[in-house]
Design an enzyme around this catalytic site. Structure first.
Site, PDB file in Angstrom:
ATOM      1  N   HIS A  20      31.533-116.593 -20.994  1.00  0.00           N
ATOM      2  CA  HIS A  20      32.409-117.604 -21.608  1.00  0.00           C
ATOM      3  C   HIS A  20      31.844-117.983 -22.972  1.00  0.00           C
ATOM      4  CE1 HIS A  20      34.706-118.247 -17.861  1.00  0.00           C
ATOM      5  NE2 HIS A  20      33.555-117.990 -17.268  1.00  0.00           N
ATOM      6  N   LEU A  21      32.516-117.540 -24.030  1.00  0.00           N
ATOM      7  CA  LEU A  21      32.044-117.851 -25.390  1.00  0.00           C
ATOM      8  C   LEU A  21      32.644-119.159 -25.908  1.00  0.00           C
ATOM      9  CD1 LEU A  21      32.093-114.277 -27.005  1.00  0.00           C
ATOM     10  CD2 LEU A  21      30.134-115.540 -26.114  1.00  0.00           C
ATOM     11  N   ASP A  31      40.225-115.832 -14.857  1.00  0.00           N
ATOM     12  CA  ASP A  31      38.933-116.410 -14.471  1.00  0.00           C
ATOM     13  C   ASP A  31      38.842-117.892 -14.808  1.00  0.00           C
ATOM     14  OD1 ASP A  31      36.269-116.321 -13.425  1.00  0.00           O
ATOM     15  OD2 ASP A  31      35.589-116.588 -15.483  1.00  0.00           O
ATOM     16  N   HIS A  89      31.940-112.276  -9.731  1.00  0.00           N
ATOM     17  CA  HIS A  89      30.854-113.104  -9.169  1.00  0.00           C
ATOM     18  C   HIS A  89      30.909-113.284  -7.652  1.00  0.00           C
ATOM     19  CE1 HIS A  89      34.125-115.905  -9.743  1.00  0.00           C
ATOM     20  NE2 HIS A  89      33.838-116.177 -11.002  1.00  0.00           N
ATOM     21  N   ASP A 141      28.207-114.525 -15.937  1.00  0.00           N
ATOM     22  CA  ASP A 141      29.144-115.661 -15.903  1.00  0.00           C
ATOM     23  C   ASP A 141      28.572-116.802 -16.762  1.00  0.00           C
ATOM     24  OD1 ASP A 141      31.278-117.330 -15.423  1.00  0.00           O
ATOM     25  OD2 ASP A 141      30.816-117.675 -13.303  1.00  0.00           O
ATOM     26  N   HIS A 174      27.836-125.603 -21.203  1.00  0.00           N
ATOM     27  CA  HIS A 174      28.420-126.948 -21.253  1.00  0.00           C
ATOM     28  C   HIS A 174      27.500-127.845 -22.070  1.00  0.00           C
ATOM     29  CE1 HIS A 174      31.600-126.102 -18.408  1.00  0.00           C
ATOM     30  NE2 HIS A 174      30.728-125.569 -17.570  1.00  0.00           N
TER      31      HIS A 174
END
Ligand SMILES: [Zn+2]
Length: 429
Positions: free
Chosen positions: A62-63, A152, A232, A306, A310
């Site tokens: 997740h970029l 996802d 995952h 994955d 945050h």
């Protein structure tokens, strides 16, 4: 100028290479591979004691750009990837706006070309806005370079919707990647449902909430003939279902993360460390052991992170309010080396299959091979260097690693993407 990499232990099972040889890079390609190469005028780098392998690809990252640049962006995310030894990552589409049309795919590609430290392969949403209600612009996204379809972050809840996506989208030849979570069953589950969730008084996220959708998605892949990839995977029984699907001839592959292999629900204690809040959740010791075994025996096809950055304030909230996910790009290779390779459970060759060959195969990318003519995407690592996670901070904008404080052995030192160095002696170029 040509670059001559000397004395590295080169491992590439796709060309049956496992020994000390020299690699000559000319432009963006490998010009020559052989013993005792000497090239007039080439810059020489001595890589004695290090391994050189085809560039690693993380197919689940997740970029956060566009939309959540406060957590991570394409520059910082790919910087973390380079630091961790990766030459490419597949970006998940749960951005804002969602990557569900060609314009957003084009944006991710152009940002990556502008500021990226590795290749970025965008994936596109299966359904518009990840809502599970209407198909996304699949053909448009593929025309602009999307390599896979996935919702996802959540699963496609309706079996009929998934079937329509697969029936229509399979003509593009791309893989459908499933985040398996039955939302009705999982509800607001926070951690694995069991003794630990009871002890910590947190709502349980039952294994069946994942396994039901693994089984369902395999049935729908069988029905439609589409290529399915389970993301995952976290439970022993889920892995059994995938194993049975493969044995029955269904086109299904699966991936596992280091945190589902090397952390369990028992790592959660009264500190309520929100870095350990991930989706799917950390499971039992038996589950983690089964996933590690699956990685070694070939049931698990790929290791992914994955990587889910945050902000500190989001993860500082009460456990129930903190978002799911941990970062992983900077620790993945080191964890696999420390826990599986250095312990003799798995060979470097098997690691290359899991982290370089299979991800490219599943995403339909050109393979990188350590031989003349191949594109020079290469990862070099030192298997003996010891370091402590988080001690010197992170290249990622985020710090929510579940492995902070853990001492690891082995780390990427040099990375080449298309012959261009992105990591040199452990420093971002
Ligand atoms: Zn997911």
């Amino acid at each position: 100028m040509a670059l001559l990499l000397k004395n590295a232990h080169v491992v590439d099972p796709s060309v049956e290479l496992d020994g000390v040889v020299d690699v000559l890079i000319g432009g963006d390609k490998i010009a020559e591979v052989g013993e005792n190469l000497a090239v007039e005028g080439a810059e020489v780098r001595d890589l004695s004691g290090k391994y050189l392998v085809p560039g690693l690809v993380d197919m689940h990252v997740h970029l956060r750009e566009p939309g959540y640049e406060v957590k991570e962006d394409i520059e910082s995310g790919t910087r973390a990837a380079a630091k961790g030894g990766f030459t490419g990552v597949c970006a998940m589409p749960n951005t804002d706006p969602v990557t569900d049309n060609g314009t957003v795919v084009e944006f991710v590609k152009s940002r990556a070309a502008e500021v990226g430290h590795c290749r970025v392969y965008p994936s596109g949403a299966m359904t518009r806005g990840l809502k599970g209600e209407a198909m996304s612009e699949m053909g448009d996204m593929v025309a602009h370079g999307a390599v896979a379809f996935t919702d996802d972050g959540r699963g496609v809840q309706g079996a009929g919707m998934l079937r329509r996506c697969m029936d229509y989208g399979k003509m593009f030849g791309k893989v459908f990647m499933s985040h398996c979570q039955d939302e009705d069953l999982v509800g607001h589950g926070q951690i694995n449902e069991g003794k630990v969730s009871t002890r910590l008084a947190l709502e349980g996220w039952p294994a069946a909430g994942e396994e039901l959708q693994i089984a369902r998605d395999i049935e729908i892949a069988k029905l439609t003939g589409a290529k399915l990839h389970i993301q995952h995977i976290s439970t022993a029984h889920g892995l059994e279902i995938v194993r049975a699907g493969k044995a029955a001839g269904v086109r299904v592959t699966c991936e596992a993360t280091p945190h589902h292999m090397f952390l369990t629900e028992n790592d959660l204690d009264e500190t309520y460390n929100t870095s350990l809040k991930v989706n799917p959740p950390l499971r039992t010791d038996e589950d983690a052991e089964a996933i590690r075994q699956g990685v070694i025996d070939g049931t698990v096809d790929v290791i992914v992170t994955d990587h889910a950055p945050h902000t500190p304030w989001e993860k500082a909230r009460e456990f129930e309010l903190a978002p799911f996910g941990m970062i992983g790009l900077e620790t993945s290779l080191s964890l696999v080396l420390t826990e599986l390779v250095n312990t003799g459970k798995m060979s470097v060759g098997r690691m290359v299959e899991l982290m370089a060959i299979k991800p490219r195969e599943i995403l339909g990318l050109d393979q990188v091979q350590v031989k003349a003519g191949s594109v020079a995407d290469l990862t070099v690592f030192d298997p003996t260097v010891t370091w402590t996670v988080g001690e010197d901070g992170y290249e990622s904008r985020a710090e929510n690693s579940g492995f902070a404080g853990r001492t690891l052995t082995g780390r990427a030192t040099d990375v080449f993407v298309g012959g261009k160095q992105t990591l040199a002696d452990g420093c971002i170029c």
